[in-house]
Design a protein around this motif. Structure first.
Motif, PDB file in Angstrom:
ATOM      1  N   SER A 185      15.793  43.552  40.261  1.00 43.26           N
ATOM      2  CA  SER A 185      15.972  44.031  41.614  1.00 43.26           C
ATOM      3  C   SER A 185      15.134  43.232  42.590  1.00 43.26           C
ATOM      4  O   SER A 185      14.015  42.836  42.297  1.00 43.26           O
ATOM      5  CB  SER A 185      15.590  45.501  41.704  1.00 43.26           C
ATOM      6  OG  SER A 185      14.200  45.606  41.773  1.00 43.26           O
ATOM      7  N   ALA A 186      15.722  43.000  43.747  1.00 45.61           N
ATOM      8  CA  ALA A 186      15.030  42.200  44.733  1.00 45.61           C
ATOM      9  C   ALA A 186      14.601  43.042  45.920  1.00 45.61           C
ATOM     10  O   ALA A 186      13.842  42.614  46.751  1.00 45.61           O
ATOM     11  CB  ALA A 186      15.940  41.085  45.200  1.00 45.61           C
ATOM     12  N   GLY A 187      15.093  44.230  46.004  1.00 44.64           N
ATOM     13  CA  GLY A 187      14.807  45.040  47.196  1.00 44.64           C
ATOM     14  C   GLY A 187      13.543  45.853  47.026  1.00 44.64           C
ATOM     15  O   GLY A 187      12.610  45.439  46.356  1.00 44.64           O
ATOM     16  N   PHE A 188      13.549  47.017  47.598  1.00 44.63           N
ATOM     17  CA  PHE A 188      12.364  47.872  47.512  1.00 44.63           C
ATOM     18  C   PHE A 188      12.562  48.987  46.510  1.00 44.63           C
ATOM     19  O   PHE A 188      11.965  50.033  46.601  1.00 44.63           O
ATOM     20  CB  PHE A 188      12.067  48.495  48.877  1.00 44.63           C
ATOM     21  CG  PHE A 188      12.038  47.496  49.973  1.00 44.63           C
ATOM     22  CD1 PHE A 188      11.341  46.320  49.800  1.00 44.63           C
ATOM     23  CD2 PHE A 188      12.718  47.713  51.145  1.00 44.63           C
ATOM     24  CE1 PHE A 188      11.312  45.387  50.804  1.00 44.63           C
ATOM     25  CE2 PHE A 188      12.687  46.783  52.145  1.00 44.63           C
ATOM     26  CZ  PHE A 188      11.984  45.613  51.983  1.00 44.63           C
ATOM     27  N   GLN A 189      13.486  48.764  45.579  1.00 46.18           N
ATOM     28  CA  GLN A 189      13.706  49.838  44.621  1.00 46.18           C
ATOM     29  C   GLN A 189      12.445  50.078  43.819  1.00 46.18           C
ATOM     30  O   GLN A 189      11.598  49.209  43.691  1.00 46.18           O
ATOM     31  CB  GLN A 189      14.842  49.475  43.673  1.00 46.18           C
ATOM     32  CG  GLN A 189      16.204  49.814  44.235  1.00 46.18           C
ATOM     33  CD  GLN A 189      16.967  48.566  44.561  1.00 46.18           C
ATOM     34  OE1 GLN A 189      16.632  47.506  44.097  1.00 46.18           O
ATOM     35  NE2 GLN A 189      18.005  48.697  45.352  1.00 46.18           N
ATOM     36  N   ASP A 190      12.409  51.271  43.268  1.00 43.79           N
ATOM     37  CA  ASP A 190      11.206  51.634  42.534  1.00 43.79           C
ATOM     38  C   ASP A 190      11.191  51.023  41.154  1.00 43.79           C
ATOM     39  O   ASP A 190      10.169  50.957  40.509  1.00 43.79           O
ATOM     40  CB  ASP A 190      11.113  53.151  42.408  1.00 43.79           C
ATOM     41  CG  ASP A 190      10.964  53.780  43.764  1.00 43.79           C
ATOM     42  OD1 ASP A 190      10.454  53.092  44.648  1.00 43.79           O
ATOM     43  OD2 ASP A 190      11.366  54.931  43.931  1.00 43.79           O
ATOM     44  N   ASP A 191      12.332  50.626  40.676  1.00 43.08           N
ATOM     45  CA  ASP A 191      12.366  50.200  39.298  1.00 43.08           C
ATOM     46  C   ASP A 191      12.720  48.731  39.154  1.00 43.08           C
ATOM     47  O   ASP A 191      13.304  48.117  40.034  1.00 43.08           O
ATOM     48  CB  ASP A 191      13.333  51.074  38.518  1.00 43.08           C
ATOM     49  CG  ASP A 191      12.715  52.437  38.265  1.00 43.08           C
ATOM     50  OD1 ASP A 191      11.536  52.462  37.909  1.00 43.08           O
ATOM     51  OD2 ASP A 191      13.394  53.440  38.464  1.00 43.08           O
TER      52      ASP A 191
ATOM     53  N   ASN B 203      16.462  45.175  56.060  1.00 43.78           N
ATOM     54  CA  ASN B 203      15.238  45.951  56.223  1.00 43.78           C
ATOM     55  C   ASN B 203      14.531  45.641  57.523  1.00 43.78           C
ATOM     56  O   ASN B 203      13.725  46.407  57.993  1.00 43.78           O
ATOM     57  CB  ASN B 203      14.305  45.694  55.060  1.00 43.78           C
ATOM     58  CG  ASN B 203      14.355  44.266  54.625  1.00 43.78           C
ATOM     59  OD1 ASN B 203      15.411  43.801  54.170  1.00 43.78           O
ATOM     60  ND2 ASN B 203      13.282  43.562  54.813  1.00 43.78           N
TER      61      ASN B 203
ATOM     62  N   ASN C 228      12.040  39.883  50.335  1.00 46.39           N
ATOM     63  CA  ASN C 228      12.850  40.683  49.426  1.00 46.39           C
ATOM     64  C   ASN C 228      12.788  40.156  48.007  1.00 46.39           C
ATOM     65  O   ASN C 228      12.795  40.910  47.064  1.00 46.39           O
ATOM     66  CB  ASN C 228      14.302  40.678  49.884  1.00 46.39           C
ATOM     67  CG  ASN C 228      14.444  41.470  51.143  1.00 46.39           C
ATOM     68  OD1 ASN C 228      13.538  42.204  51.491  1.00 46.39           O
ATOM     69  ND2 ASN C 228      15.560  41.322  51.814  1.00 46.39           N
ATOM     70  N   SER C 229      12.746  38.864  47.879  1.00 50.19           N
ATOM     71  CA  SER C 229      12.834  38.321  46.538  1.00 50.19           C
ATOM     72  C   SER C 229      11.478  37.875  46.006  1.00 50.19           C
ATOM     73  O   SER C 229      11.209  37.980  44.828  1.00 50.19           O
ATOM     74  CB  SER C 229      13.819  37.156  46.524  1.00 50.19           C
ATOM     75  OG  SER C 229      13.587  36.350  47.642  1.00 50.19           O
TER      76      SER C 229
ATOM     77  N   ARG D 161       8.125  56.257  48.627  1.00 49.96           N
ATOM     78  CA  ARG D 161       9.320  55.420  48.489  1.00 49.96           C
ATOM     79  C   ARG D 161       9.261  54.331  49.555  1.00 49.96           C
ATOM     80  O   ARG D 161       9.124  54.614  50.737  1.00 49.96           O
ATOM     81  CB  ARG D 161      10.577  56.265  48.683  1.00 49.96           C
ATOM     82  CG  ARG D 161      11.794  55.544  48.205  1.00 49.96           C
ATOM     83  CD  ARG D 161      13.021  56.406  48.417  1.00 49.96           C
ATOM     84  NE  ARG D 161      14.199  55.713  47.931  1.00 49.96           N
ATOM     85  CZ  ARG D 161      14.790  54.749  48.591  1.00 49.96           C
ATOM     86  NH1 ARG D 161      14.323  54.381  49.772  1.00 49.96           N
ATOM     87  NH2 ARG D 161      15.843  54.138  48.103  1.00 49.96           N
ATOM     88  N   LEU D 162       9.338  53.087  49.121  1.00 51.36           N
ATOM     89  CA  LEU D 162       9.210  51.971  50.061  1.00 51.36           C
ATOM     90  C   LEU D 162      10.474  51.815  50.886  1.00 51.36           C
ATOM     91  O   LEU D 162      11.579  51.919  50.386  1.00 51.36           O
ATOM     92  CB  LEU D 162       8.979  50.673  49.297  1.00 51.36           C
ATOM     93  CG  LEU D 162       7.591  50.448  48.738  1.00 51.36           C
ATOM     94  CD1 LEU D 162       7.574  49.131  48.007  1.00 51.36           C
ATOM     95  CD2 LEU D 162       6.586  50.415  49.860  1.00 51.36           C
ATOM     96  N   THR D 163      10.262  51.538  52.182  1.00 46.34           N
ATOM     97  CA  THR D 163      11.414  51.198  53.006  1.00 46.34           C
ATOM     98  C   THR D 163      11.158  49.872  53.701  1.00 46.34           C
ATOM     99  O   THR D 163      11.990  49.382  54.430  1.00 46.34           O
ATOM    100  CB  THR D 163      11.667  52.287  54.057  1.00 46.34           C
ATOM    101  OG1 THR D 163      10.414  52.653  54.602  1.00 46.34           O
ATOM    102  CG2 THR D 163      12.338  53.485  53.435  1.00 46.34           C
ATOM    103  N   ALA D 164      10.005  49.325  53.494  1.00 47.03           N
ATOM    104  CA  ALA D 164       9.664  48.043  54.088  1.00 47.03           C
ATOM    105  C   ALA D 164       8.944  47.229  53.019  1.00 47.03           C
ATOM    106  O   ALA D 164       8.508  47.792  52.022  1.00 47.03           O
ATOM    107  CB  ALA D 164       8.745  48.275  55.284  1.00 47.03           C
ATOM    108  N   PRO D 165       8.827  45.943  53.227  1.00 46.34           N
ATOM    109  CA  PRO D 165       8.126  45.149  52.221  1.00 46.34           C
ATOM    110  C   PRO D 165       6.735  45.689  51.982  1.00 46.34           C
ATOM    111  O   PRO D 165       6.051  46.097  52.919  1.00 46.34           O
ATOM    112  CB  PRO D 165       8.047  43.763  52.848  1.00 46.34           C
ATOM    113  CG  PRO D 165       9.111  43.732  53.842  1.00 46.34           C
ATOM    114  CD  PRO D 165       9.305  45.132  54.327  1.00 46.34           C
TER     115      PRO D 165
ATOM    116  N   GLN E  29       6.422  51.457  40.607  1.00 49.89           N
ATOM    117  CA  GLN E  29       6.734  50.741  41.845  1.00 49.89           C
ATOM    118  C   GLN E  29       5.889  49.474  41.972  1.00 49.89           C
ATOM    119  O   GLN E  29       6.396  48.405  42.330  1.00 49.89           O
ATOM    120  CB  GLN E  29       6.474  51.664  43.025  1.00 49.89           C
ATOM    121  CG  GLN E  29       6.938  51.113  44.340  1.00 49.89           C
ATOM    122  CD  GLN E  29       6.577  52.083  45.435  1.00 49.89           C
ATOM    123  OE1 GLN E  29       5.412  52.362  45.674  1.00 49.89           O
ATOM    124  NE2 GLN E  29       7.575  52.616  46.092  1.00 49.89           N
TER     125      GLN E  29
END
Lengths: 463, 413
Positions: free
Chosen positions: A161-167, B98, B199-200, B216-220, B261
């Motif tokens: 995963s590249a986003g902000f997912q938790d896993d 984002n 993001n990557s 829960r993250l919503t930003a870097p 996380q």
């Protein structure tokens, strides 16, 4: 260019969807393997649209409206571009270079072609029969999508995963392109189903079932079989479709087959049996492969609904089925449990692949019933009483548990040595038989006896 | 020029407010400046300017805030348009979902404005309306009237969240923001510039606290809040000990989630990752938290496919038992398809498979025996369907036996 389009002109003049589809095929015909190259050489990337447009205009002006000419010009240019990608991919493959990008390019170009096709059919520029041409195009799209996914999977084995997912591992699907293709098919399906043209002869609704079949096929591949239900539902909700029997047999057989398999997987066996039987009866007599496919679900289905095993004659007719089910069926007939377990274990990979393993497993009950029935028969008859003749002698209906236990131990002895059957398990299996209605009677734990009905102790087996 | 002004006055005011609008000299001057030839910007037509001007003035007139705006420094309509277009273009070339929700991300706009109005007052009122509408709360509470502006404002996506969630989210941002502002100068935050790269690219954590609550993250993520692996390993030890001593699941689950996380944002995937997920899955199983268990199981499946060690057999067995519990034949079939012959011989997997087949065949005698020697955490999973199967067996027995059934048979369940 004119020369290259001659095939298209004749195909279009005959209004034959298949012929046009042949012109728009990504696979060169066997008698002309260089067809794609030849077609490619007629023009180039920059001029293709203009060339095709000009050729069509000068040749087909009298046969087509200008809208249709534009539509075909666009479609044929898209096709040319797709051919370009296909040829490039082929060359890359011959040179042993990485195929991922090429597979994706080909898929994208072909998707473009399909989308344009949809666009021009839905805005009415193309005649109704082109939905069947579209069907072939869409089917090729499916194949390209499969290829593209294969290449993607090869290139990057696991997507992180590249986003902000938790896993760590993202939930992105493994069959990205095929899923995308499935959405395209969905649009085509809506295009066919949503046609409000009151004239049946020129309605796109004739394409409903063949596109539905394409969707089923894709969903099965994607392992999202549950999505098929939506297709079935929306067809059922359309009250004004042409009558089912008026559709081409090929559409009907495939559709009924899929309905049968879907019901089978949902464990709605009566419905599965009905649909599969209908498919079987309609199926083209010489299409062995299709018969086998239908039977590979119908046989397990009938084992559950009717406790019926296929006849030897049927299995002899289809060697494929015999090798698949032969041993299993024989073991069931004989009540040979170890033989059954062995056959099931041996066939497991293939059964699991066809998703019939879990259903077939349940037919062990029938093997067990046949075994117990033998015990019952072996117990023989009661002594003749006064007034009784040989004809209406009564079988012994009280049978000690130990007899059944002995039979079970004999029957499973050959299997892997780990199987030890204690008396409680025997009782348990007997109770099961009674509970499921394979036997009539009751178990008396105190007397270690099974008391069976005097008549019809084993329903539907003649005793 | 004056005529345009008049025109504007009637047109702009009429749809919004009944006649009596006092146009202050400042506003008049602002309008005048908008149409001066020297302020014209190439590529923006007079019509567009007029339209924007009406919007801007109408916006404040509607709210009776005309007097509170410092019109002398307020950007001209054509400047607003230019900035909007520039940011739209920037947005198009760099589609970063984002960025939208990240208030610290202020692209070209803010910078440009600074260069034009160096003496900008920090007053709240000086924030131009198109910035205001980007504010999450405003986006929700404002309706009608300025819908057009919403459409034009490319930065604001259609809001699909309910207001309370957004409010919470906003608060979270505000919590995290000050720290960020202190450590990085507002003009040169590299992180903001390369938002899409974030993001990557993995973060390397610098936080050395052992415990951290889950958000829960919503930003870097920020490096200051993320713990590196060395710290995380200690965290894991701490959590294991705490779990053994306190058994406080709410706390443990929260800690494990933030642990997971941190692993994710740093792209750590190795034996340690597997260990964390396995441990969390086991704890979740023990507490019957199927949601978390399933999340871990999904992750583990992918991690095992990378051959990172761990106990794949154990968790394969759990998956089989779980499908027995859910009666999901389709998934069970898929799972069976994946098993290799070697897998099937593994005692834990074999146990799970035996459980499956004993239930499929209704062999409850065997089933209850298997229940008694369940492996690892398997008994927690079996607990979930043992009642159901016991009832099945009871129904079965009561049908098949004569009424005077001795309790012996019954008790073995």
């Amino acid at each position: 260019m004119q020369e290259a389009l001659v095939e298209f002109y004749t195909a279009h003049a005959s209004s034959a969807a298949v012929a046009v589809a042949r012109f728009l095929s990504p696979i060169p015909p066997s008698q002309n393997p260089g067809r794609l190259y030849d077609f490619l050489r007629t023009t180039n990337e920059v001029r293709v649209k203009g060339d095709v447009q000009y050729a069509l205009q000068s040749q087909m002006r009298r046969h087509m409206s200008s809208d249709e000419i534009n539509a075909w010009a666009e479609i044929i240019s898209c096709y040319w571009r797709a051919v370009d990608r296909i040829v490039k991919a082929e060359q890359a493959e011959n040179q042993g270079r990485s195929a991922e990008r090429h597979a994706l390019d080909t898929y994208d170009a072909w998707k473009d072609l399909t989308s344009n096709f949809i666009k021009y059919i839905s805005n009415g520029a193309l005649p109704h029969w082109t939905v069947f041409t579209l069907y072939f195009t869409a089917n090729h799209l499916r194949k390209f999508a499969l290829k593209a996914d294969e290449q993607i999977a090869k290139a990057k084995p696991v997507a992180f995963s590249a986003g902000f997912q938790d896993d760590i591992v993202s939930a992105t699907p493994r069959n990205e392109k095929l899923e995308e293709a499935a959405r395209v098919f969905n649009r085509i399906f809506a295009l066919c189903l949503g046609d409000r043209n009151p004239d049946w002869m020129t309605s796109r609704r004739w394409g409903v079932y063949c596109i539905a079949n394409l969707q089923f096929k894709t969903y099965f591949k994607l392992k999202t079989i549950s999505l098929s239900k939506n297709v079935v539902k929306s067809i059922a909700a359309q009250s004004d479709l042409p009558q089912f029997h008026l559709y081409p047999a090929s559409h009907r057989v495939t559709y009924m087959y899929y309905i049968g398999v879907i019901s089978f997987l949902q464990e709605d066996y009566p419905k599965a049996e009905a649909s599969l039987t209908e498919a079987w009866n309609t199926c083209y007599a010489y299409s062995t492969r299709n018969h086998e496919l239908i039977m590979s679900y119908l046989i397990p289905c009938r084992l559950i609904t009717e406790h019926a095993v296929p006849t030897k004659k049927l299995l002899d007719q289809f060697p494929q089925l015999r090798s698949l089910f032969g041993d299993l069926i024989n073991s069931i007939r004989k009540g040979d449990l170890s033989g059954f377990d062995k056959a099931l274990a041996e066939g497991e990979p293939e059964f699991v692949k066809r998703r019939i393993f879990l259903t077939l497993e349940r037919s062990r009950d029938i093997a067990l019933r046949n075994l117990f029935r033998k015990v019952f028969l072996a117990a023989g008859f009661e002594d003749l009483k006064e007034g009784q003749t040989e004809k209406d002698r009564i079988r012994k209906s009280r049978i000690p548990l130990s007899h059944f236990a002995a039979a079970l131990r004999m029957s499973t002895a050959g299997a892997d040595s780990g199987q030890v059957i204690d008396d409680e398990e025997v009782e348990c299996l007997l109770a099961n038989m009674i509970y499921k209605g394979h036997m009539k009677g009751y178990v008396s734990h105190e007397h270690a006896m099974v008391v069976l009905n005097k008549k019809g102790a084993f329903p539907r087996t003649g005793v | 020029m004056h005529q345009t002004d008049q025109n504007l006055q009637t047109e702009a005011a009429s749809p919004v407010k009944p006649p009596k609008v006092e146009w202050t000299p400042e506003v008049r001057e602002y309008v005048g400046r908008a149409f001066e030839a020297e302020n014209a910007i190439k590529g923006i037509s007079r019509e567009d300017t007029t339209k924007k001007l009406k919007e801007v003035i109408g916006f404040f007139a509607e709210r009776k805030q005309l007097a509170s705006v410092t019109w002398s420094t307020y950007p001209l309509p054509q400047q607003i348009l230019r900035d909007e277009r520039a940011s739209a273009a920037a947005e198009a070339t760099m589609p970063s979902p984002n960025a939208v929700t990240n208030p610290s991300y202020a692209p070209t706009q803010s910078k440009k404005r600074k260069s034009q109005d160096p003496d900008e007052t920090p007053a709240e009122n000086s924030i131009p309306p198109w910035r205001k509408t980007n504010n999450l709360e405003d986006r929700i509470t404002f309706s009608g009237g300025n819908e057009k502006r919403h459409k034009k404002n490319v930065l604001s996506p259609p809001s699909k969240f309910d207001p309370s969630d957004l409010e919470k989210r906003k608060q979270r941002f505000n919590l995290g923001k000050p720290a960020n502002n202190k450590s990085t100068p507002p003009w040169g935050s590299a992180r903001n510039e390369s938002d899409s790269d974030m993001n990557s690219a993995p973060v390397v954590g610098t936080n050395d606290k052992l415990e951290k609550s889950y958000f829960r993250l919503t930003a870097p993520p920020k490096a200051e809040t993320v713990r590196p692996q060395a710290v995380l390993e200690k965290t894991l030890q701490l959590l294991t000990r705490k779990w053994r001593e306190e058994k406080n699941y709410g706390y443990i689950c929260n800690q494990f989630k933030s642990l997971r996380q941190d692993l994710t944002v740093q792209h750590i995937k190795n034996a340690f990752t597997v260990k964390v997920y396995e441990l969390h899955a086991r704890i979740a199983l023990e507490k019957g938290d199927l949601g978390e268990y399933n999340q871990c199981q999904t992750q583990l499946k992918a991690l095992y496919s990378q051959k990172l060690g761990g106990n794949p057999a154990e968790f394969t067995a759990y998956r089989i038992l779980y499908f027995v519990y859910t009666c999901n034949k389709t998934d069970m079939n898929d799972l069976l398809a994946e098993l290799t012959p070697a897998d099937k011989l593994h005692p834990w997997i074999k146990h799970a498979l035996d459980v499956r087949s004993s239930l499929a065949l209704g062999n409850y005698h065997k089933f209850f025996k298997l229940y008694l020697d369940a492996q690892n955490m398997g008994s927690y999973l079996m607990d979930m369907f043992i009642e159901r199967e016991r009832l099945h067996a009871l129904a079965n027995i009561s049908r098949a036996y004569v009424p005077c059934l001795s309790s012996v048979v019954n008790s073995k369940g």
